[in-house]
Design a protein around this motif. Structure first.
Motif, PDB file in Angstrom:
ATOM      1  N   GLU A   4     -11.939   6.173  23.753  1.00  0.00           N
ATOM      2  CA  GLU A   4     -11.869   6.005  22.294  1.00  0.00           C
ATOM      3  C   GLU A   4     -11.784   7.358  21.625  1.00  0.00           C
ATOM      4  O   GLU A   4     -11.128   7.521  20.598  1.00  0.00           O
ATOM      5  CB  GLU A   4     -13.096   5.255  21.775  1.00  0.00           C
ATOM      6  N   LYS A   5     -12.476   8.330  22.203  1.00  0.00           N
ATOM      7  CA  LYS A   5     -12.430   9.689  21.652  1.00  0.00           C
ATOM      8  C   LYS A   5     -11.009  10.224  21.754  1.00  0.00           C
ATOM      9  O   LYS A   5     -10.528  10.902  20.851  1.00  0.00           O
ATOM     10  CB  LYS A   5     -13.356  10.618  22.432  1.00  0.00           C
ATOM     11  N   LEU A   6     -10.348   9.904  22.856  1.00  0.00           N
ATOM     12  CA  LEU A   6      -8.981  10.380  23.051  1.00  0.00           C
ATOM     13  C   LEU A   6      -8.054   9.681  22.074  1.00  0.00           C
ATOM     14  O   LEU A   6      -7.176  10.304  21.464  1.00  0.00           O
ATOM     15  CB  LEU A   6      -8.566  10.114  24.496  1.00  0.00           C
ATOM     16  N   LEU A   7      -8.267   8.404  21.883  1.00  0.00           N
ATOM     17  CA  LEU A   7      -7.448   7.655  20.925  1.00  0.00           C
ATOM     18  C   LEU A   7      -7.645   8.201  19.520  1.00  0.00           C
ATOM     19  O   LEU A   7      -6.707   8.352  18.743  1.00  0.00           O
ATOM     20  CB  LEU A   7      -7.823   6.173  20.978  1.00  0.00           C
TER      21      LEU A   7
ATOM     22  N   GLU B 101      -5.784   2.225  29.446  1.00  0.00           N
ATOM     23  CA  GLU B 101      -4.794   3.171  29.989  1.00  0.00           C
ATOM     24  C   GLU B 101      -5.273   4.607  29.826  1.00  0.00           C
ATOM     25  O   GLU B 101      -5.157   5.427  30.728  1.00  0.00           O
ATOM     26  CB  GLU B 101      -3.458   2.980  29.272  1.00  0.00           C
ATOM     27  N   LEU B 102      -5.832   4.925  28.645  1.00  0.00           N
ATOM     28  CA  LEU B 102      -6.233   6.308  28.377  1.00  0.00           C
ATOM     29  C   LEU B 102      -7.448   6.730  29.198  1.00  0.00           C
ATOM     30  O   LEU B 102      -7.684   7.927  29.374  1.00  0.00           O
ATOM     31  CB  LEU B 102      -6.522   6.493  26.884  1.00  0.00           C
ATOM     32  N   GLU B 103      -8.203   5.764  29.710  1.00  0.00           N
ATOM     33  CA  GLU B 103      -9.321   6.122  30.582  1.00  0.00           C
ATOM     34  C   GLU B 103      -8.829   6.903  31.792  1.00  0.00           C
ATOM     35  O   GLU B 103      -9.545   7.736  32.351  1.00  0.00           O
ATOM     36  CB  GLU B 103     -10.045   4.855  31.071  1.00  0.00           C
ATOM     37  N   PHE B 140       5.179   8.511  24.424  1.00  0.00           N
ATOM     38  CA  PHE B 140       3.725   8.689  24.416  1.00  0.00           C
ATOM     39  C   PHE B 140       3.167   8.449  23.028  1.00  0.00           C
ATOM     40  O   PHE B 140       2.153   7.761  22.829  1.00  0.00           O
ATOM     41  CB  PHE B 140       3.385  10.104  24.908  1.00  0.00           C
ATOM     42  N   VAL B 141       3.788   9.041  22.003  1.00  0.00           N
ATOM     43  CA  VAL B 141       3.276   8.907  20.637  1.00  0.00           C
ATOM     44  C   VAL B 141       3.410   7.463  20.154  1.00  0.00           C
ATOM     45  O   VAL B 141       2.518   6.932  19.501  1.00  0.00           O
ATOM     46  CB  VAL B 141       4.015   9.879  19.683  1.00  0.00           C
ATOM     47  N   ARG B 142       4.489   6.817  20.505  1.00  0.00           N
ATOM     48  CA  ARG B 142       4.652   5.417  20.091  1.00  0.00           C
ATOM     49  C   ARG B 142       3.596   4.531  20.766  1.00  0.00           C
ATOM     50  O   ARG B 142       3.144   3.559  20.200  1.00  0.00           O
ATOM     51  CB  ARG B 142       6.061   4.912  20.407  1.00  0.00           C
ATOM     52  N   ARG B 143       3.221   4.876  21.985  1.00  0.00           N
ATOM     53  CA  ARG B 143       2.230   4.033  22.675  1.00  0.00           C
ATOM     54  C   ARG B 143       0.827   4.320  22.169  1.00  0.00           C
ATOM     55  O   ARG B 143       0.074   3.375  21.893  1.00  0.00           O
ATOM     56  CB  ARG B 143       2.293   4.304  24.191  1.00  0.00           C
ATOM     57  N   TYR B 144       0.443   5.587  22.026  1.00  0.00           N
ATOM     58  CA  TYR B 144      -0.958   5.886  21.775  1.00  0.00           C
ATOM     59  C   TYR B 144      -1.261   6.342  20.359  1.00  0.00           C
ATOM     60  O   TYR B 144      -2.438   6.483  20.009  1.00  0.00           O
ATOM     61  CB  TYR B 144      -1.461   6.910  22.803  1.00  0.00           C
ATOM     62  N   TYR B 169       2.746   6.392  32.790  1.00  0.00           N
ATOM     63  CA  TYR B 169       1.841   6.623  33.919  1.00  0.00           C
ATOM     64  C   TYR B 169       1.848   8.087  34.322  1.00  0.00           C
ATOM     65  O   TYR B 169       0.802   8.729  34.463  1.00  0.00           O
ATOM     66  CB  TYR B 169       2.232   5.739  35.110  1.00  0.00           C
ATOM     67  N   ARG B 170       3.070   8.641  34.482  1.00  0.00           N
ATOM     68  CA  ARG B 170       3.170  10.041  34.917  1.00  0.00           C
ATOM     69  C   ARG B 170       2.583  10.974  33.874  1.00  0.00           C
ATOM     70  O   ARG B 170       1.889  11.940  34.173  1.00  0.00           O
ATOM     71  CB  ARG B 170       4.630  10.413  35.170  1.00  0.00           C
ATOM     72  N   MET B 171       2.802  10.652  32.596  1.00  0.00           N
ATOM     73  CA  MET B 171       2.275  11.515  31.529  1.00  0.00           C
ATOM     74  C   MET B 171       0.750  11.447  31.486  1.00  0.00           C
ATOM     75  O   MET B 171       0.095  12.459  31.238  1.00  0.00           O
ATOM     76  CB  MET B 171       2.870  11.114  30.180  1.00  0.00           C
ATOM     77  N   ARG B 172       0.183  10.275  31.712  1.00  0.00           N
ATOM     78  CA  ARG B 172      -1.278  10.184  31.716  1.00  0.00           C
ATOM     79  C   ARG B 172      -1.854  11.028  32.854  1.00  0.00           C
ATOM     80  O   ARG B 172      -2.876  11.692  32.674  1.00  0.00           O
ATOM     81  CB  ARG B 172      -1.740   8.722  31.845  1.00  0.00           C
ATOM     82  N   GLN B 173      -1.193  11.007  34.008  1.00  0.00           N
ATOM     83  CA  GLN B 173      -1.662  11.826  35.136  1.00  0.00           C
ATOM     84  C   GLN B 173      -1.578  13.309  34.803  1.00  0.00           C
ATOM     85  O   GLN B 173      -2.500  14.080  35.066  1.00  0.00           O
ATOM     86  CB  GLN B 173      -0.840  11.550  36.409  1.00  0.00           C
TER      87      GLN B 173
END
Lengths: 264, 185
Positions: A4-7, B101-103, B140-144, B169-173
């Motif tokens: 959530e912090k990242l979001l 996903e961001l986790e 990335f910006v459109r998703r998050y 996926y690759r960008m999150r990594q």
């Protein structure tokens, strides 16, 4: 929850990144026609010019996106209407395209219309593509309208491809430091350093492609910390944006990275 | 109406600024809110609140890009409301999936909350995005930021859903590696 912090942190993204992702859609048929036109221009007309770049191949940036773009002389051009407020402000383009801005007709952009020199740049960029052209549209719904074609980078090769600083400077008609009006902070507009110092640093720099740059910075902590947005303004009113990474001494200009050392 | 003229209306404390904002950016802000709240009524309330927040902010703030400035206000309001609704176990939207996903961008195991300094995180993500090619950055910006779903992003960019997913996926990594090096994850 940590994510959530990242979001939430995403809310601190610069407004230009947010606006970039909210670009105009193009009709699917126009996209298909434009892709076909791009391939013809690239393969038939520009092959010798493209060969001068390392890493010839395909790139994530060589796509026809929602932002209207066309390909000419191995470069990508954004099609900008005078009512595109964000782009007009970003590029500081004259709000009205008057006769004195229109140079000679140079060629035709398939599906769009006739391309003309931007008169203030005429003869200044040698054989390099110019940073700005004018487009007199002949496509349906826009007949007779004058638009801009604004340079947004070269058609990149693979991720190791890069463009020498001298070539990039030529695009903007910069043949000496005298052709640079100012080197400013993109946010405050404050002058960051003298044009001569910036010009010399760019010319003396080594150019890196994205892959090599990523490898280089991977081993550097805080590589991106303190990044500075730079706006370069030419004496004929053109504007281009870059980013300076002080921790690692690199300037990013479109898809190329220039090792300039300590600038500020 | 041009953005600069709308901003001037705010600075002149002319209330037609709000009407002008609604006309030009109402649908855009509504879309931002709907991606988070998936509830038309709640999303519309966020948009209405956006104009009031904008009225309070300008002056003295003069945004470089009015659309993004207004969008940020709406996004914040919608996320706050989403948290409230989650506590009451209501509402869906794309936020829960985006959070999962961001986790992946954050290291496993226990990480003290104090390490996740929001400002530093924002700067790190910005710097990461600025070195990415345009297409990846937009995905990335459109998703998050916009919290568009994968199918919507794929349609918008005329690419396949699998390309969107694999790119994300690759960008999150990559982002995870960067954040670990910066000590932020």
């Amino acid at each position: 929850m940590k994510s959530e912090k990242l979001l939430e942190a995403m809310n601190d993204l610069p407004e230009e990144l947010i606006a970039e992702a909210n670009t105009r859609r193009r009709h699917p048929l126009v996209r298909i026609a434009a892709v076909a036109a791009c391939l013809v221009v690239l393969l038939v007309g520009m092959y010798p010019f493209l060969q001068s770049f390392q890493g010839l191949g395909t790139s994530d940036d060589c796509y026809v996106s929602d932002r209207e773009v066309i390909y000419r002389q191995g470069a990508i051009y954004e099609v900008v209407g005078t009512n595109y407020t964000a782009a007009m402000e970003r590029l500081a383009l004259p709000e009205t395209i008057t006769e004195d801005l229109v140079g000679e007709k140079v060629d035709v952009a398939p599906d769009y219309g006739d391309v003309y020199q931007y008169a203030p740049l005429a003869g200044r960029n040698g054989t390099a593509p110019a940073a700005l052209y004018l487009l007199r549209r002949t496509d349906e719904g826009h007949e007779g309208e004058w638009w801009y074609l604004a340079f947004t980078g070269f058609v990149a090769g693979d991720e190791s491809g890069h463009v020498e600083a001298e070539t990039m400077l030529q695009v903007y008609g910069i043949q000496s430091a005298d052709d640079i009006a100012a080197v400013c902070d993109r946010r405050s507009g404050e002058q960051l350093l003298p044009p001569e110092a910036f010009y010399d640093a760019l010319l003396a720099s080594s150019a890196w492609g994205r892959e090599d740059f990523a490898e280089r910075v991977d081993s550097t902590l805080n590589a991106y910390a303190g990044a500075v947005g730079i706006r370069l303004e030419t004496d004929c009113g053109l504007r281009t944006n870059m980013t300076y990474y002080p921790e690692i001494g690199f300037v990013k200009w479109f898809d190329s990275f220039y090792q300039v050392g300590k600038l500020l | 109406m041009e953005d600069s003229k709308i901003v001037e209306l705010y600075f002149d404390r002319n209330e037609t600024a709000i009407q002008a904002s609604q006309e030009k950016y109402g649908p855009y802000c509504l879309a931002v809110a709907q991606n988070i709240l998936a509830d038309q009524g709640a999303a519309e309330e966020c948009v209405n609140d956006t104009w009031l927040r904008a009225w309070d902010a300008m002056p003295p703030h003069r945004p470089a890009r009015l659309s993004a400035f207004l969008g940020k206000i709406t996004r914040n309001l919608a996320l706050n409301r989403w948290r409230g609704r989650r506590a009451a176990k209501r509402g869906e939207g794309e936020v829960p999936l985006a959070l999962v996903e961001l986790e992946e961008c954050l290291a496993g195991g226990e990480t003290p909350e104090e390490l996740l300094d929001a400002k530093a995180l924002g700067e790190a993500v910005t710097a990461f995005l600025q070195t990415q090619p345009v297409l990846k950055r937009i995905i990335f910006v459109r998703r998050y930021w916009y919290l568009n779903s994968v199918p919507v992003i794929a349609r918008h960019l005329s690419i396949s859903e699998s390309k969107v997913k694999s790119t994300l996926y690759r960008m999150r990594q990559e982002l995870r590696e960067k954040l670990e090096k910066e000590g932020l994850a």
